[in-house]
Structure formats: C-alpha cells, structure tokens
Design a protein around this motif. Structure first.
Motif, short mmCIF file in Angstrom:
data_model
loop_
_atom_site.label_atom_id
_atom_site.label_comp_id
_atom_site.label_asym_id
_atom_site.label_seq_id
_atom_site.Cartn_x
_atom_site.Cartn_y
_atom_site.Cartn_z
N LEU A 64 -55.42 -29.26 -33.77
CA LEU A 64 -54.36 -30.01 -33.10
C LEU A 64 -54.72 -30.18 -31.64
CD1 LEU A 64 -51.22 -28.26 -34.67
CD2 LEU A 64 -52.14 -30.51 -35.23
N PRO A 65 -54.03 -31.09 -30.93
CA PRO A 65 -54.37 -31.31 -29.51
C PRO A 65 -54.41 -30.03 -28.69
CG PRO A 65 -52.87 -33.01 -30.27
CD PRO A 65 -53.00 -32.04 -31.39
N ILE A 69 -55.30 -23.91 -35.05
CA ILE A 69 -54.20 -23.01 -35.38
C ILE A 69 -54.07 -22.93 -36.90
CG2 ILE A 69 -52.51 -24.90 -35.32
CD1 ILE A 69 -50.44 -22.93 -34.27
N ARG A 70 -53.61 -21.76 -37.39
CA ARG A 70 -53.31 -21.68 -38.82
C ARG A 70 -52.24 -22.70 -39.17
NH1 ARG A 70 -51.96 -16.04 -41.51
NH2 ARG A 70 -50.14 -16.27 -40.15
N ARG A 238 -49.64 -39.57 -27.72
CA ARG A 238 -50.36 -38.39 -27.19
C ARG A 238 -49.55 -37.11 -27.34
NH1 ARG A 238 -51.19 -41.09 -21.43
NH2 ARG A 238 -49.02 -41.58 -21.99
N ASP A 239 -48.33 -37.20 -27.89
CA ASP A 239 -47.51 -36.01 -28.05
C ASP A 239 -48.06 -35.11 -29.15
OD1 ASP A 239 -45.84 -36.74 -25.99
OD2 ASP A 239 -44.41 -37.78 -27.29
N SER A 240 -47.49 -33.92 -29.29
CA SER A 240 -48.11 -32.87 -30.10
C SER A 240 -47.58 -32.78 -31.52
CB SER A 240 -47.91 -31.51 -29.41
OG SER A 240 -46.53 -31.21 -29.28
N PRO A 245 -50.13 -38.92 -33.60
CA PRO A 245 -51.27 -39.82 -33.33
C PRO A 245 -51.26 -41.11 -34.14
CG PRO A 245 -52.03 -37.55 -33.50
CD PRO A 245 -50.58 -37.56 -33.94
N ILE A 246 -50.61 -41.11 -35.31
CA ILE A 246 -50.61 -42.32 -36.15
C ILE A 246 -49.25 -43.02 -36.17
CG2 ILE A 246 -52.49 -41.52 -37.60
CD1 ILE A 246 -49.05 -41.53 -39.12
#
Length: 369
Positions: A64-65, A69-70, A238-240, A245-246
């Motif tokens: 992820l950005p 991470i699990r 650009r958020d998490s 992203p799509i």
C-alpha cells in the motif's frame, strides 16, 4: 431526490462505491456522500468489514502507499462500530441517496439489516459464500450480485442457491457483470455478455466497472441495456483507501453520470459511441459475448472467492466443525480449500493428516467413506 429503488428504476441506476475511502472518518464520509450526490449518483455503497469474516491472519501481505502490511491487519483497520454505518446511512438519505453496503458474512449482514437498508450488495468474492447468499435471500430484500472472477456455472450455482429460498424472487435480483482486477483492462469487459446473461438467467443485468476511464465502459454498458452501473468514487486518487487508485474523482464521476444519461436518450447509442470512441475500441470492449475468465482474473480464480479453511492448526484425527473451520478468501499465499458447496457434507468428517493454521482443507486431508 436522486435516490430510487434499483429494482423499479426507470433509468440506469448509478451506484457510487465509496468502499472504505471514508477511512473511518464521518467527516470524510460526508464529503464523499455529497460528492456522489452532486455528481448525480442514485446511491452510495460502502462495506461492512469484519476481518475474521473475510480472510485468515496468515493470508499474506499487500503493498500500500504507506508500505507493506498484512492484508488481515489492513482489514482490521477498516472495521468500524455500528453507529458509523447507521450515521453513514443517515448522511446518504439526507443527501437524497439510497444507502447500500456489502456484507462479507452473517455478522456484517446482521448489522446491515439493522440499519434498515432496502437492498443488499453481494461482492464478487462472495458469489460462492452460500450461507451468506441464503441468509440474504431469506430477508426478501433486493439483492445486487456481482460476478467477477467467475464462470457461467458459478453464477448459475449462486442464483440457484438464492432462488431456492422461498422469500427470494428473480424480480428482486440484479446481476452485475464485473472484471475483478484493479484496474480492470477495458478490453476484457466483453459487454456483449449483458444481454446474454439477461436472457440466460431471466434477470436484470448491469456492470460493476473497475476500468480507469470514466466514460467508455459505462456508456457502452448503458447502450446494451444495463440497468445498473457501479463505479468507485474517491476524493483523491492519491488517498490511502484500498481502491482509491482506480476510483473516479468527483469531476470524472460527474462526467460519467452525464455520459450515461446522454446515452440513455440516444436513438442509436452504439453508433454514436463508435464515432466518439472509435469503432475498434468499442469492438474490443463489446467482445464476443462468451462468458469466460479473463487474462487478468485467471490467477485469482479459487483464491479471491471462498473455500474451506482451517481457523487454527488441526491435528490428524480432528473432526471438522463450524468452530474450527470457515469459508474464507484464500488470497495471497495460503492453499485454497474445498469449494463451499461441500461444506455441510464435510462437517463431522475427520482429518487424516495435520492441516496448518489458515490453510485450505483438501479432499486428500479428509477420511474417505
């Protein structure tokens, strides 16, 4: 008011999928709801997440950005309390939108029903979560069913499970054709499937679109009679959020809605779209109308959908129960298990060898006879 009943809509029903882009913030959720309403959506959709209903902690990691991470831990971060979803429904209705959410198991379905929802959305990985399908059908509510990473027999099996429930009706079903890839290549959408699926199963069809372009797939789907279009919305790519992203930013979502409404009014929509997007591009997106796994989905088949997994290490001789097994997504690195349709028949059977925590349970692991 934008919101309407998707089963009785007199135009293409547009779902703004906010998913988990709210990041657990009601203020952010309100921004997303208002953006969806301003763009002309009919509905906002979220996800009621309990990590334990979806995957095992040992399923693997995801990039992820913010770093690696699990995947299980990421789902745990997405869990909210019940009041969050109730408040999100209130925000949607205040904005004139219908509220919709995807449950991933029986507990999240129970929470969704407690909100007073009118419809239930079943995501593609739960197409073969038969206990969830039965419980959703038993409510008598409308069901919107996505069908990514599936073959024709998978869709048929899911619909058979739903329609065997007395409270269910094919009039209360919408099947969404979907390519479960992020992003999904538009040339894999094979939108000629929409009328084929409609005729084959006798139910309304639509599209859950994960392609990047805001216009082409939704417009062509509308031209082919899609009654519902679902598309992710975000405030910023650009958020998490897992799907940010799509997702479409608000201006692009508004452009999509405008194009769908224009297409609905066109006397010969495909001809106009061929001129606008080019005949070759439109032909690629139309495809051949034959249902098959797409190149971007093949490696996910059997891994993103449900199978029987051990919840913890099970020694040889252990009897399989609903307490030591579950129907989970396999996802990243675990071994897929037996398909869910065999679950009830396998309960009570004993293992002939040890199964590690999280692993899928195979027929070779189970006593014969």
């Amino acid at each position: 008011m934008n919101g309407q009943n998707p089963m009785a809509a007199d135009r293409t029903y547009i779902i703004a999928e906010i998913g988990t882009s709210h990041e657990g913030s009601l203020n952010r959720a309100a921004e997303l709801v208002n953006a969806a309403a301003s763009a002309g959506a009919d509905c906002i959709k979220t996800q009621i997440v309990f990590a334990d209903e979806i995957i095992h902690p040992a399923t693997g990691e995801v990039d992820l950005p913010g770093g690696r991470i699990r995947l299980y831990d990421r789902f745990r971060e997405l869990e909210q309390d019940f009041d969050f979803y109730l408040r999100l429904k209130e925000l949607a209705e205040q904005a004139g939108l219908e509220f919709l959410a995807s449950p991933f198991g029986l507990k999240s379905l129970e929470w969704l029903l407690k909100t007073g929802c009118n419809s239930i959305k079943i995501a593609s990985p739960e197409l073969n979560h038969f206990p969830l399908l039965k419980a959703a059908a038993a409510t008598g509510k409308s069901i919107i069913l996505s069908s990514g990473v599936s073959c024709l027999n998978d869709i048929e099996a899911a619909l058979n499970v739903i329609l065997r429930v007395p409270e269910a009706s094919d009039e209360n079903l919408i099947l969404l054709h979907c390519i479960t890839a992020y992003p999904a290549p538009e040339e894999e959408y094979n939108l000629k499937l929409l009328p084929v699926l409609c005729e084959t199963f006798g139910i309304k069809t639509g599209v859950s679109d994960h392609s990047r372009d805001p216009l082409c797939v939704p417009a062509i789907a509308t031209a082919l009679g899609a009654v519902c279009i679902e598309k992710h919305i975000t405030l910023d790519n650009r958020d998490s959020g897992l799907d940010d992203p799509i997702a479409l930013e608000p201006d692009d979502f508004k452009k999509m809605v405008r194009k769908i409404r224009e297409t609905e009014k066109s006397p010969d929509p495909l001809a106009g779209l061929r001129i606008e997007f080019g005949p070759e591009r439109v032909a690629k997106i139309l495809g051949d109308g034959i249902k098959k796994l797409t190149p971007s989905e093949r490696d996910s088949y059997g891994r993103t959908n449900r199978s029987i997994h051990a919840l913890f290490e099970l020694p040889a001789g252990t009897a399989l129960t609903a307490e030591n097994t579950a129907l989970l997504r396999t996802e990243k690195k675990l071994r897929p298990g037996i398909r869910p349709e065999f679950y009830d028949a396998l309960l009570g059977r004993r293992l002939v060898r040890r199964v590690e925590s999280g692993e899928g349970i195979s027929f070779d692991d189970i006593e014969t006879g």
